[in-house]
Write a protein that holds these residues in place. Sequence first.
Motif, mmCIF file in Angstrom:
data_model
loop_
_atom_site.group_PDB
_atom_site.id
_atom_site.type_symbol
_atom_site.label_atom_id
_atom_site.label_comp_id
_atom_site.label_asym_id
_atom_site.label_seq_id
_atom_site.Cartn_x
_atom_site.Cartn_y
_atom_site.Cartn_z
ATOM 1 N N THR A 1 0.925 -1.078 -0.063
ATOM 2 C CA THR A 1 0.023 0.114 -0.051
ATOM 3 C C THR A 1 0.968 1.254 0.064
ATOM 4 O O THR A 1 1.885 1.213 0.728
ATOM 5 N N GLU B 1 -2.021 6.421 0.418
ATOM 6 C CA GLU B 1 -3.112 5.875 0.689
ATOM 7 C C GLU B 1 -3.637 5.393 2.237
ATOM 8 O O GLU B 1 -4.521 5.516 2.993
ATOM 9 N N GLN C 1 -4.339 8.634 4.174
ATOM 10 C CA GLN C 1 -5.709 8.882 3.648
ATOM 11 C C GLN C 1 -6.788 8.049 4.582
ATOM 12 O O GLN C 1 -7.768 8.748 5.157
ATOM 13 N N GLN C 2 -6.413 6.604 4.895
ATOM 14 C CA GLN C 2 -7.248 5.939 5.665
ATOM 15 C C GLN C 2 -7.371 6.410 7.269
ATOM 16 O O GLN C 2 -8.288 6.459 7.858
ATOM 17 N N CYS D 1 3.670 9.284 -2.049
ATOM 18 C CA CYS D 1 3.052 8.975 -3.012
ATOM 19 C C CYS D 1 4.055 8.169 -3.791
ATOM 20 O O CYS D 1 3.313 7.516 -4.872
#
Lengths: 634, 634
Positions: free
Chosen positions: A21, A25, A28-29, A77
Amino acid sequence: MAEYEVRFDCHPEPIRVPAGTLLVEVAQQAGIEIQQPCGGQGRCGRCAVKVESGQVRRRSVLRLSKSDIDAGYALACQTVVEGDASIVVPPPEAIQRRLTTDHIAPEAALPEGYDASHAQSVRRVAIQLTPPSMDDQTDDWGRLCATFRRETGLELLNASLDQIRQLGATLRSSDWHVALTFDTGPKGEARLIRAQPADQAADAPLWGLAIDIGTTTVTVWMVDLLTGQVMRQAGEYNRQIARGEDVISRIIYAGKGNGAAELREMVLGSINGLIQTACERTQLATDDIVKATISGNSTMMVLLLGIPADSIRLEPFITPINHLPRLSAIDVGLAMNPAGIVDPLPGVASYVGADITAGVLASELRTSPELTLFIDVGTNGEIVLGSSEWLVTCACSAGPAFEGAGVVHGMRADTGAIEEVWIDGGSYEPACRVIGNVAPRGICGSGLISLVAEMFLTGLLDKGGNINETLGNPRVRRGDYGPEYVIAWAAESEGEEDIVIARVDIDNLLRAKAAIYAGFNVLADSVGVPLETVERVLIGGSFGKYINVEKAVHIGLLPDMPWERFHFLGNTSVKGAYLALIDSAARDEIAEIASAMTYIELSADNTFYEAFTSALFLPHTDISRFPSVKAAMA
Amino acid sequence: MAEYEVRFDCHPEPIRVPAGTLLVEVAQQAGIEIQQPCGGQGRCGRCAVKVESGQVRRRSVLRLSKSDIDAGYALACQTVVEGDASIVVPPPEAIQRRLTTDHIAPEAALPEGYDASHAQSVRRVAIQLTPPSMDDQTDDWGRLCATFRRETGLELLNASLDQIRQLGATLRSSDWHVALTFDTGPKGEARLIRAQPADQAADAPLWGLAIDIGTTTVTVWMVDLLTGQVMRQAGEYNRQIARGEDVISRIIYAGKGNGAAELREMVLGSINGLIQTACERTQLATDDIVKATISGNSTMMVLLLGIPADSIRLEPFITPINHLPRLSAIDVGLAMNPAGIVDPLPGVASYVGADITAGVLASELRTSPELTLFIDVGTNGEIVLGSSEWLVTCACSAGPAFEGAGVVHGMRADTGAIEEVWIDGGSYEPACRVIGNVAPRGICGSGLISLVAEMFLTGLLDKGGNINETLGNPRVRRGDYGPEYVIAWAAESEGEEDIVIARVDIDNLLRAKAAIYAGFNVLADSVGVPLETVERVLIGGSFGKYINVEKAVHIGLLPDMPWERFHFLGNTSVKGAYLALIDSAARDEIAEIASAMTYIELSADNTFYEAFTSALFLPHTDISRFPSVKAAMA
């Protein structure tokens, strides 16, 4: 699939995610906002986070320096989870500062295994002389030389008249216990720089300067010669800018009336201002600065030294002197010990100066047999192709577009300059990164490259650089200079008018990038190797500090290659001057580099014009040279 | 006995005389008046005649130079007839001029077998450079060095910044055909002095200067470096005299306020004034003067160069530097090509300077294994004893008496100075020779020696230097300074008062001569040779130009030896500087001489004071050392 726990410093609970992952991401979670102005392409560096512990894999580190990576930084990223990890999310300001100011820190590191006592040409030794008596009436200078020879095994060279004038008082006031600072030459002869009472010298500093005179910026590194360490870095605009943005206008100005003297005073003002400020802040006496190496292009070098520069400008473009002698500070006019040694580094030709020979040294191009391209794009673009075996070089008259000059809303890479642009493919609305995070005042070189690339990829520009006026978008309009695109409305900007890029600006930029790309081609052709076989691209100079490689490839400025072949080295010119200052062997190598380089004069080269015209398109007439651009367009 | 015919130019008939007749006797027979101020002792040189043809034998030629003899001159009072002869009697003025002004002519002669192309370190070569082109963009300096190396086999050394600044314009204005003037060093390296268009240099002169800086007089010889010939000789008083007569007072003056700078300007004014006048008269540009050698005592040397001189004066009497580096004219301040080379010759000690090392070279002391004494008496007296094998030297603080200073009616050897005196043993009336043949203004050094010797031999002085006040002669009286002798009544003289010598003046002179004679003794003792075994006495300096050996022996200044052992060499300091200028080997030899000399400090030598007090008498405590004086007294 394996799952791992990721902890953020700003979030109470660990986040559980599958292996692979992306960190953005995971964030973001957790509801943590991480900026991604470039849309997660690893191009802007704004998503940098610090990996405190744990296992991650960095897919790309393009915007990170080696010391950033050593410190644990990763682009969120571009980095995937491969084990439990602890992450610190720095405040956005911290990231901004890293990106714009800390970039030279790793350049200033002491070379691995450096030993000043072997490498340094400047030495200071304290010697005790037997005082003269009626039984030993040896003259002062003879006494000094004899004791020096006995203590060091070196011959003391003839001192200057001024040094001889001061010697008697120094010897007597020190009770015949003196410290001699001297520079040793290749034949083991010692050139006296300073004689002072030994007790004054015991804990006294011994400083050197590595100076890079750029057409736009003057950089001075202050170096502790006893350890070789860089103690201070300073830079400011070359005050000569007030008399012309590029070397040609400076040469023309120097040829008029008192112009040469005025330009000389201006650049001395820049350098000496930096030295004096640094000395005040560190409580240092300029007399403690005993040696300086100087790098810079051939025009900057001769203007500094008061040597007429006309022949550089006029065909057949001859520089007065490539290998300059070592000079005395008093003759050059630098704010340091008047008897200090000033060592102007050697150049190769009128448009390939000491900045390039020093840059080649600093880039470590010659340490590898890999086919390597070294480029330094400032006001001009100089290119070196080679390896440990051979070197060819050329200079391209890129013009000042990459420094933001000659462009309607262009400006230097200073506070308020738009340095990166992203354009939305649907609305054609731009997002900008502005230096200093303020309202924009204009657009600098890297911003221009970024802007043109985005305009091209979003269809605002065609291959020929024409602005698409058929889109019906309010940002595309006709202005004073023909078709133009509005990057920032007056309301959003610092000034009173819209910031735009006009067709003429784009033409300027196309000519500049075409000249450089054509230079790559001519160099590769001259030695019969295909440009694609280049294994490393080393980018020096201020240009390389902020440039986005992907966008530079998109416009056809840099050859289309995997990103990992590109290395950003910052100011290689001052770094080379620094290495030459602290290491005699490095100084010798710069001279070897200067002698080893084969210079190719592009204006005398028939293939250049052809390559140039082919490169005047976005990205190039021959799109097959730019497969990644072809893919992005599709 | 054979008889011969002697013809005089001013007499119609030949005179018939027996072999061995003196020329003065022949002239007397013809009724021709020949002056003999010294009474026919061959001491004054005033009876010189020219032997046009025929056979004569010269018993003594003491007052004649070698070139005089070559030209046929003979002293009528010392020359006997040995065959038929034709004699020219020159007018008295011609003799006077020969005696006072033409004395240096033979010194300035080119050394036998001199070949400038081998000996001269300065050279000028014209070279044609291939002009640069787009195919050959070598830098100006690199191009020059490469062609120079090809043409001459020499490496061109780093030029000065100023020379590099001017090079481009010179190369282009000359159509790449330039003449380079350079000085070659011992390792075959060439130091650039001047680059000029070849056509300008084709017939241009190339000059050098041999400079002697005396405490009293500055002498400059202008030399054509292409042939080595002396083209002009000039001299004037050292303007520093206005700030002190001797080196000690100059050093003290230099130590006060702006004194050093003032003295430096003064001596530069003297030298540059001579150069500029010479340049004006010969239509020469100072830029054509490219090299200078400088001789002078250690104090004069350091004062010229702005080096503090205090340590010379203060015990333990240390000079700042004996072996000075070659300097640039611009740094020294001489009126010549600013890039010209100034070569200050090496000295040995504070009081044995370059004037003595240059003098030893010029005297050719080292060319013979004979035990030789070289003396140079100016304001100080420097003495060298040695041979081709070894050299010892010392300096005596003679004081300025021999230059006419420190004496009530003393003056320098200038127009109006009494330079020789003869006293009638019966009437005590003096006969004087006055420089310039005018009414006397005072008495110079050689006049004083002559006067004291005559006073001693006629009984006007006793051994202790006391004036005999019992003679009842009107010329002996009491004056402001005690007992005195009137040399010239006010009516006969230029001034308004009688010219006298007082007891205090005699004491001064005795101390001066005792210091020098004691110096001879100490040197001879130091190497364990008796003074009498000296085979040659070489006398340099202005002192030696006019001195009467016999009278100097009478007062005990010079050792009592046959006259033929004495040789008058004139200004050996400037002659040595001249030889060093035109011949690299001579320059090397001066350095060797400086290194080879063992310096004996008299003030640290126990035997000196004893020798000095013994020599404070006329001629000496030990009259057996002066057999000829003993004989003359008897």
